[in-house]
Design a protein around this motif. Structure first.
Motif, short mmCIF file in Angstrom:
data_model
loop_
_atom_site.label_atom_id
_atom_site.label_comp_id
_atom_site.label_asym_id
_atom_site.label_seq_id
_atom_site.Cartn_x
_atom_site.Cartn_y
_atom_site.Cartn_z
N LEU A 167 0.88 -1.16 0.00
CA LEU A 167 0.00 0.00 0.00
C LEU A 167 0.92 1.21 0.00
O LEU A 167 2.00 1.18 0.60
CB LEU A 167 -0.86 0.02 1.27
CG LEU A 167 -2.00 -1.00 1.38
CD1 LEU A 167 -2.68 -0.90 2.75
CD2 LEU A 167 -3.04 -0.77 0.29
N ASP A 168 0.50 2.29 -0.64
CA ASP A 168 1.32 3.51 -0.67
C ASP A 168 1.58 4.01 0.74
O ASP A 168 0.79 3.77 1.66
CB ASP A 168 0.59 4.63 -1.42
CG ASP A 168 0.30 4.27 -2.85
OD1 ASP A 168 1.04 3.45 -3.41
OD2 ASP A 168 -0.68 4.81 -3.40
N THR B 145 -1.42 5.70 2.02
CA THR B 145 -2.67 4.93 2.04
C THR B 145 -2.70 4.11 3.33
O THR B 145 -1.69 3.54 3.73
CB THR B 145 -2.73 3.95 0.84
OG1 THR B 145 -2.68 4.70 -0.37
CG2 THR B 145 -4.01 3.12 0.86
N TYR C 81 -11.55 -0.36 -1.76
CA TYR C 81 -10.96 0.87 -1.23
C TYR C 81 -12.05 1.88 -0.96
O TYR C 81 -13.04 1.95 -1.68
CB TYR C 81 -9.99 1.47 -2.25
CG TYR C 81 -8.78 0.60 -2.50
CD1 TYR C 81 -7.60 0.79 -1.79
CD2 TYR C 81 -8.83 -0.43 -3.44
CE1 TYR C 81 -6.50 -0.01 -2.01
CE2 TYR C 81 -7.72 -1.23 -3.66
CZ TYR C 81 -6.56 -1.03 -2.95
OH TYR C 81 -5.47 -1.83 -3.16
N ARG D 61 -0.17 2.37 -7.71
CA ARG D 61 -1.01 3.54 -7.41
C ARG D 61 -2.29 3.54 -8.24
O ARG D 61 -2.77 4.59 -8.71
CB ARG D 61 -0.22 4.84 -7.61
CG ARG D 61 0.89 5.02 -6.58
CD ARG D 61 1.67 6.30 -6.77
NE ARG D 61 0.99 7.48 -6.23
CZ ARG D 61 1.01 7.84 -4.96
NH1 ARG D 61 1.67 7.13 -4.06
NH2 ARG D 61 0.39 8.91 -4.57
N GLN D 62 -2.82 2.36 -8.43
CA GLN D 62 -3.93 2.20 -9.37
C GLN D 62 -5.15 3.05 -9.03
O GLN D 62 -5.71 3.72 -9.90
CB GLN D 62 -4.33 0.72 -9.46
CG GLN D 62 -5.50 0.50 -10.41
CD GLN D 62 -5.68 -0.95 -10.78
OE1 GLN D 62 -4.79 -1.76 -10.56
NE2 GLN D 62 -6.83 -1.27 -11.33
N VAL D 63 -5.57 3.00 -7.78
CA VAL D 63 -6.80 3.70 -7.41
C VAL D 63 -6.61 5.21 -7.57
O VAL D 63 -7.45 5.91 -8.16
CB VAL D 63 -7.22 3.34 -5.96
CG1 VAL D 63 -8.42 4.16 -5.53
CG2 VAL D 63 -7.52 1.85 -5.86
N ARG D 64 -5.50 5.71 -7.07
CA ARG D 64 -5.22 7.15 -7.22
C ARG D 64 -5.18 7.56 -8.68
O ARG D 64 -5.73 8.59 -9.07
CB ARG D 64 -3.88 7.49 -6.55
CG ARG D 64 -3.94 7.44 -5.04
CD ARG D 64 -2.57 7.62 -4.42
NE ARG D 64 -2.58 7.14 -3.05
CZ ARG D 64 -2.98 7.86 -2.01
NH1 ARG D 64 -3.35 9.11 -2.17
NH2 ARG D 64 -3.00 7.32 -0.80
N LEU E 185 -7.07 7.79 1.16
CA LEU E 185 -7.37 6.45 0.64
C LEU E 185 -7.12 5.37 1.70
O LEU E 185 -6.11 5.39 2.40
CB LEU E 185 -6.49 6.18 -0.59
CG LEU E 185 -6.78 4.91 -1.37
CD1 LEU E 185 -8.19 4.92 -1.94
CD2 LEU E 185 -5.78 4.74 -2.52
N1 URA Z 1 -4.14 2.09 -5.17
C1 URA Z 1 -3.46 3.20 -4.84
O1 URA Z 1 -3.52 4.20 -5.54
N2 URA Z 1 -2.74 3.17 -3.72
C2 URA Z 1 -2.64 2.10 -2.91
O2 URA Z 1 -1.94 2.15 -1.89
C3 URA Z 1 -3.35 0.96 -3.28
C4 URA Z 1 -4.09 0.97 -4.43
#
Ligand code: URA
Length: 238
Positions: free
Chosen positions: A101-102, A105, A132, A188-191, A204
């Motif tokens: 995890l970042d 995050t 998330y 950093r997929q979700v971001r 996050l």
């Molecule tokens: N996606 C993100 O951007 N950050 C994370 O830590 C995990 C998934």
């Protein structure tokens, strides 16, 4: 997985340099075969290492679930002396995080010393769902939500189908809380997904990993996985 010479040195048999010498001299066996390659990686909870005919004791495999706070690195050590996830767990075994995890995050992360288990869960074919909770800038409309679900182009490759749901929006502040469930683990997929649709992430948290959640834990707390949970995780990808 760790380098063979490190594992031998840490078993207290000899120094790192002497361990390297023993390896190149052909005195070390891994799972029955002589290994002379210095970079060879072994799994301390699974592999049988024999040095000069004497087996090293295998570590008992252990599995932990940590509620990682923000401001912590998903690693076992940091050059800049920042906190790392293993600082939060009391374990004699050489554990490490499964995936990452970042730094900024928070949320659910698993740790283990079982390299085979870690590799299995991280394999793309496993497709474990990860949920998330993101606090984002702005208020996404239906089209944006659909876009997130259908896939976003990141690095010339579309993200896999996801589930997105706006939990609430604060019109005065111009922010929203969105639940996003994805099945991949790209950097950093979700971001990046939210950024791509014009709603940068403010905060996050990973709330769920497969069937596991953070119930009963505060940030910085952890628990061991139950044997049936480990078994169930192993079976997810079959
Ligand atoms: N996606 C993100 O951007 N950050 C994370 O830590 C995990 C998934």
């Amino acid at each position: 997985m760790e380098r063979l010479q490190k594992v031998i040195a840490q078993a207290g048999i000899t120094s790192r340099r002497k361990a390297e010498q023993l390896i190149t001299e052909g005195k070390v066996k891994v799972n029955g075969s002589i290994v002379t390659e210095l970079g060879t990686k072994v799994d301390v909870s699974q592999d049988e290492v024999i040095v000069n005919g004497v087996p090293l004791e295998k570590e008992e495999p252990v599995y932990f679930l940590l509620y990682k706070p923000t401001g912590v690195i998903s690693s076992v050590k940091d050059d800049k002396q920042r906190k790392v996830v293993t600082d939060y767990i009391e374990a004699e075994q050489r554990i490490y995080p499964i995936g990452r995890l970042d730094y900024d995050t928070s949320g659910l992360i698993l740790l283990t010393n079982d390299g085979e288990f870690a590799n299995t869960l991280m394999h793309p074919k496993y497709n474990i769902s990860k949920t998330y909770i993101a606090k984002i800038e702005g208020i996404p409309d239906r089209q944006i939500v659909r876009k997130l679900e259908r896939g976003i182009m990141l690095d010339d490759r579309k993200t896999a189908p996801a589930k997105a749901k706006v939990i609430k929006s604060d019109r005065k502040k111009g922010t929203s809380i969105v639940e996003l469930t994805i099945h991949e683990g790209r950097n950093r997929q979700v971001r990046r997904m939210f950024e791509a649709v014009g709603h940068p992430v403010i905060k996050l948290k990973r709330e769920q990993y497969g069937f596991l959640n953070l119930q009963g834990l505060n940030a910085g707390e952890y628990r061991e996985l139950k044997p049936h949970e480990v078994k169930q995780l192993r079976e997810l990808g079959k």
